[in-house]
Scaffold this motif. Structure first.
Motif, PDB file in Angstrom:
ATOM      1  N   GLN A  80       1.063  -4.558  -5.559  1.00  0.00           N
ATOM      2  CA  GLN A  80       2.117  -5.553  -5.601  1.00  0.00           C
ATOM      3  C   GLN A  80       2.572  -5.999  -4.210  1.00  0.00           C
ATOM      4  OE1 GLN A  80       5.519  -4.294  -7.823  1.00  0.00           O
ATOM      5  NE2 GLN A  80       6.633  -6.224  -7.557  1.00  0.00           N
ATOM      6  N   PHE A  81       2.676  -5.028  -3.295  1.00  0.00           N
ATOM      7  CA  PHE A  81       3.241  -5.321  -1.985  1.00  0.00           C
ATOM      8  C   PHE A  81       2.219  -5.218  -0.855  1.00  0.00           C
ATOM      9  CE2 PHE A  81       6.759  -3.914  -4.623  1.00  0.00           C
ATOM     10  CZ  PHE A  81       7.730  -4.873  -4.364  1.00  0.00           C
ATOM     11  N   GLY A  82       0.944  -5.113  -1.206  1.00  0.00           N
ATOM     12  CA  GLY A  82      -0.062  -4.955  -0.166  1.00  0.00           C
ATOM     13  C   GLY A  82      -0.109  -6.133   0.798  1.00  0.00           C
ATOM     14  N   GLY A  83       0.041  -7.380   0.235  1.00  0.00           N
ATOM     15  CA  GLY A  83       0.013  -8.548   1.108  1.00  0.00           C
ATOM     16  C   GLY A  83       1.175  -8.585   2.069  1.00  0.00           C
ATOM     17  N   LEU A  84       2.367  -8.264   1.553  1.00  0.00           N
ATOM     18  CA  LEU A  84       3.548  -8.241   2.417  1.00  0.00           C
ATOM     19  C   LEU A  84       3.424  -7.171   3.483  1.00  0.00           C
ATOM     20  CD1 LEU A  84       6.392  -8.679  -0.248  1.00  0.00           C
ATOM     21  CD2 LEU A  84       5.393 -10.429   1.235  1.00  0.00           C
ATOM     22  N   ALA A  85       2.893  -6.011   3.064  1.00  0.00           N
ATOM     23  CA  ALA A  85       2.763  -4.907   4.018  1.00  0.00           C
ATOM     24  C   ALA A  85       1.783  -5.256   5.124  1.00  0.00           C
ATOM     25  CB  ALA A  85       2.300  -3.642   3.292  1.00  0.00           C
ATOM     26  N   SER A  86       0.700  -5.944   4.775  1.00  0.00           N
ATOM     27  CA  SER A  86      -0.274  -6.309   5.814  1.00  0.00           C
ATOM     28  C   SER A  86       0.322  -7.311   6.795  1.00  0.00           C
ATOM     29  CB  SER A  86      -1.534  -6.890   5.166  1.00  0.00           C
ATOM     30  OG  SER A  86      -1.220  -8.064   4.426  1.00  0.00           O
ATOM     31  N   SER A  91       0.461  -0.083   6.259  1.00  0.00           N
ATOM     32  CA  SER A  91      -0.389   0.181   5.095  1.00  0.00           C
ATOM     33  C   SER A  91       0.391   1.005   4.098  1.00  0.00           C
ATOM     34  CB  SER A  91      -1.664   0.936   5.505  1.00  0.00           C
ATOM     35  OG  SER A  91      -2.390   1.321   4.366  1.00  0.00           O
ATOM     36  N   LEU A  92       0.364   0.568   2.827  1.00  0.00           N
ATOM     37  CA  LEU A  92       1.063   1.312   1.782  1.00  0.00           C
ATOM     38  C   LEU A  92       0.211   2.388   1.161  1.00  0.00           C
ATOM     39  CD1 LEU A  92       2.944  -1.488  -0.188  1.00  0.00           C
ATOM     40  CD2 LEU A  92       3.886   0.141   1.440  1.00  0.00           C
ATOM     41  N   GLY A  93      -1.088   2.412   1.456  1.00  0.00           N
ATOM     42  CA  GLY A  93      -1.952   3.405   0.811  1.00  0.00           C
ATOM     43  C   GLY A  93      -2.285   2.963  -0.592  1.00  0.00           C
ATOM     44  N   GLY A  94      -2.367   3.922  -1.534  1.00  0.00           N
ATOM     45  CA  GLY A  94      -2.739   3.625  -2.909  1.00  0.00           C
ATOM     46  C   GLY A  94      -4.238   3.575  -3.039  1.00  0.00           C
ATOM     47  N   GLY A  95      -4.745   2.815  -4.034  1.00  0.00           N
ATOM     48  CA  GLY A  95      -6.186   2.674  -4.178  1.00  0.00           C
ATOM     49  C   GLY A  95      -6.860   3.961  -4.543  1.00  0.00           C
ATOM     50  N   ASN A 226       6.214   4.425   8.377  1.00  0.00           N
ATOM     51  CA  ASN A 226       6.353   3.038   7.936  1.00  0.00           C
ATOM     52  C   ASN A 226       7.816   2.625   7.817  1.00  0.00           C
ATOM     53  OD1 ASN A 226       3.581   2.780   7.796  1.00  0.00           O
ATOM     54  ND2 ASN A 226       3.470   3.133   5.587  1.00  0.00           N
ATOM     55  N   ILE A 227       8.635   3.520   7.269  1.00  0.00           N
ATOM     56  CA  ILE A 227      10.064   3.215   7.130  1.00  0.00           C
ATOM     57  C   ILE A 227      10.711   3.026   8.501  1.00  0.00           C
ATOM     58  CG2 ILE A 227      12.283   4.175   6.411  1.00  0.00           C
ATOM     59  CD1 ILE A 227      10.841   5.441   4.036  1.00  0.00           C
ATOM     60  N   THR A 228      10.375   3.909   9.432  1.00  0.00           N
ATOM     61  CA  THR A 228      10.921   3.786  10.793  1.00  0.00           C
ATOM     62  C   THR A 228      10.506   2.467  11.422  1.00  0.00           C
ATOM     63  OG1 THR A 228      10.869   6.193  11.066  1.00  0.00           O
ATOM     64  CG2 THR A 228      11.007   4.858  13.062  1.00  0.00           C
ATOM     65  N   TYR A 229       9.246   2.113  11.243  1.00  0.00           N
ATOM     66  CA  TYR A 229       8.743   0.862  11.804  1.00  0.00           C
ATOM     67  C   TYR A 229       9.453  -0.344  11.182  1.00  0.00           C
ATOM     68  CZ  TYR A 229       5.513  -3.014  12.638  1.00  0.00           C
ATOM     69  OH  TYR A 229       4.964  -4.218  12.983  1.00  0.00           O
ATOM     70  N   ILE A 250      10.719  -1.294   2.565  1.00  0.00           N
ATOM     71  CA  ILE A 250      11.409  -0.001   2.764  1.00  0.00           C
ATOM     72  C   ILE A 250      11.714   0.641   1.422  1.00  0.00           C
ATOM     73  CG2 ILE A 250      13.586   1.025   3.532  1.00  0.00           C
ATOM     74  CD1 ILE A 250      13.567  -0.883   5.886  1.00  0.00           C
ATOM     75  N   GLU A 251      12.098  -0.179   0.446  1.00  0.00           N
ATOM     76  CA  GLU A 251      12.376   0.363  -0.886  1.00  0.00           C
ATOM     77  C   GLU A 251      11.133   1.001  -1.498  1.00  0.00           C
ATOM     78  OE1 GLU A 251      13.850  -1.206  -5.304  1.00  0.00           O
ATOM     79  OE2 GLU A 251      13.837  -2.576  -3.586  1.00  0.00           O
ATOM     80  N   GLU A 252       9.988   0.337  -1.340  1.00  0.00           N
ATOM     81  CA  GLU A 252       8.757   0.883  -1.904  1.00  0.00           C
ATOM     82  C   GLU A 252       8.306   2.137  -1.157  1.00  0.00           C
ATOM     83  OE1 GLU A 252       7.796  -0.184  -4.724  1.00  0.00           O
ATOM     84  OE2 GLU A 252       9.378  -1.693  -4.576  1.00  0.00           O
ATOM     85  N   GLN A 253       8.499   2.139   0.158  1.00  0.00           N
ATOM     86  CA  GLN A 253       8.148   3.336   0.918  1.00  0.00           C
ATOM     87  C   GLN A 253       9.048   4.511   0.547  1.00  0.00           C
ATOM     88  OE1 GLN A 253       5.394   3.682   3.468  1.00  0.00           O
ATOM     89  NE2 GLN A 253       4.976   2.175   1.880  1.00  0.00           N
ATOM     90  N   THR A 254      10.285   4.236   0.245  1.00  0.00           N
ATOM     91  CA  THR A 254      11.200   5.293  -0.202  1.00  0.00           C
ATOM     92  C   THR A 254      10.753   5.839  -1.556  1.00  0.00           C
ATOM     93  OG1 THR A 254      13.008   4.169   0.947  1.00  0.00           O
ATOM     94  CG2 THR A 254      13.605   5.840  -0.682  1.00  0.00           C
ATOM     95  N   LYS A 255      10.261   4.958  -2.420  1.00  0.00           N
ATOM     96  CA  LYS A 255       9.720   5.432  -3.706  1.00  0.00           C
ATOM     97  C   LYS A 255       8.483   6.294  -3.467  1.00  0.00           C
ATOM     98  CE  LYS A 255      11.320   1.478  -6.443  1.00  0.00           C
ATOM     99  NZ  LYS A 255      10.918   0.303  -7.268  1.00  0.00           N
TER     100      LYS A 255
END
Length: 314
Positions: A80-86, A91-95, A226-229, A250-255
């Protein structure tokens, strides 16, 4: 006009070195006692060698990737958020496939295996064991290189320690470790072969626990970075739309952090845990004896044929 096709007839040359199967068979028959003698020596040597090898035992666990078939959680976040993260440079990981490949690569890496060996002090059980005493469920160490009472490695005449290096320990452990993935269902077979069935089972259990903890820690550290960044990027930009994107990330990284903290089987789920094996995995003594007999027979025939070839030339 001269006829260029009228060549003098060439007589058929008969060579004395042509192979005569009958002569070869007779030569082998005449040298049958040499063949029998050499084969018998190799057979006895093969039996003695096979009997001198200690039994080895294999403990095996069946694992599945913890990310396989995951429609929500980390995989959904990454989708869902991979494009925004890039766009934000993280990188959100996953996959599931990438996560499993990374976990398998980590499981076989020098960094992980050397840390695993040092954590549980496995150097002596890995490199200095001669055999396993089944009646006492006890390892018998090679006292020439390792002092069990003092838990110290011996030294040679030059004062150099017999303690193996991390490189040798890694190679030895890789030799005992086996990892295979089924192409049909994606399940992973993780096994350890050792002289002691109890130790083989214990090491498999520790490996599964530690690889899950290792990958979990890596994921937690990445999410925190990632959250710090993202927090730094929020302070640097005054564009409200970009700030909104950063807050969502940040919300997704917290999850991610919350899910990782409560999930024990982070990289691999145990489908079938390892048990203490009751049957030996090796050595294949019958196969060793058969190969020794075949090798002896071929060497014996080779000796006879070489003698026959030299005798024929003379």
């Amino acid at each position: 006009m001269a006829d260029n096709h009228n060549f003098p007839p060439q007589a058929y040359q008969q060579h004395d070195d042509e192979i005569d199967l009958k002569e070869l068979f007779l030569a082998l028959w005449k040298g049958k006692w040499i063949i029998i003698f050499v084969t018998a020596i190799f057979a006895v040597g093969g039996v003695l060698y096979a009997l001198s090898q200690p039994n080895t035992y294999k403990a095996e666990a069946v694992l599945a990737s913890a990310n396989d078939g995951q429609s929500g959680g980390l995989a959904a976040m990454a989708s869902q958020f991979g494009g925004l993260a890039s766009l934000a440079g993280i990188s959100l990981g996953g996959g599931g496939t990438d996560s499993k490949a990374m976990a398998l690569a980590t499981l076989q890496s020098r960094q992980f295996l050397n840390a695993f060996i040092h954590k549980y002090d496995l150097l002596a059980p890995l490199m200095a064991v001669e055999k396993w005493d089944k009646s006492q469920n006890k390892l018998i160490y090679n006292t020439d290189i390792y002092n069990v009472e003092k838990k110290e490695w011996a030294t040679n005449d030059q004062g150099e320690s017999f303690q193996p290096s991390d490189w040798k320990a890694y190679n030895a452990f890789k030799g005992a470790l086996s990892i295979s993935e089924s192409k049909d269902n994606g399940l992973i077979n993780l096994s350890i072969t050792h002289l002691s069935p109890t130790i083989a089972k214990q090491w498999v259990d520790w490996l599964v626990i530690d690889i899950n903890a290792w990958v979990k820690k890596e994921s937690l550290d990445e999410a925190k970075r990632n959250i710090t960044y993202l927090e730094e990027q929020i302070e640097r930009t005054s564009i409200s739309d970009m700030q909104s994107v950063f807050y969502q990330l940040i919300e997704e990284q917290t999850k991610n952090l919350m899910l990782a903290q409560v999930q024990e089987e982070f990289a691999f789920k145990i489908i079938d845990p390892a048990v203490v094996p009751e049957e030996k995995a090796g050595p294949k003594r019958a196969l060793i004896c058969i190969l020794a007999v075949l090798l002896g027979g071929m060497l014996g025939m080779g000796i006879v044929l070489i003698r026959y070839a030299f005798a024929k030339k003379d």
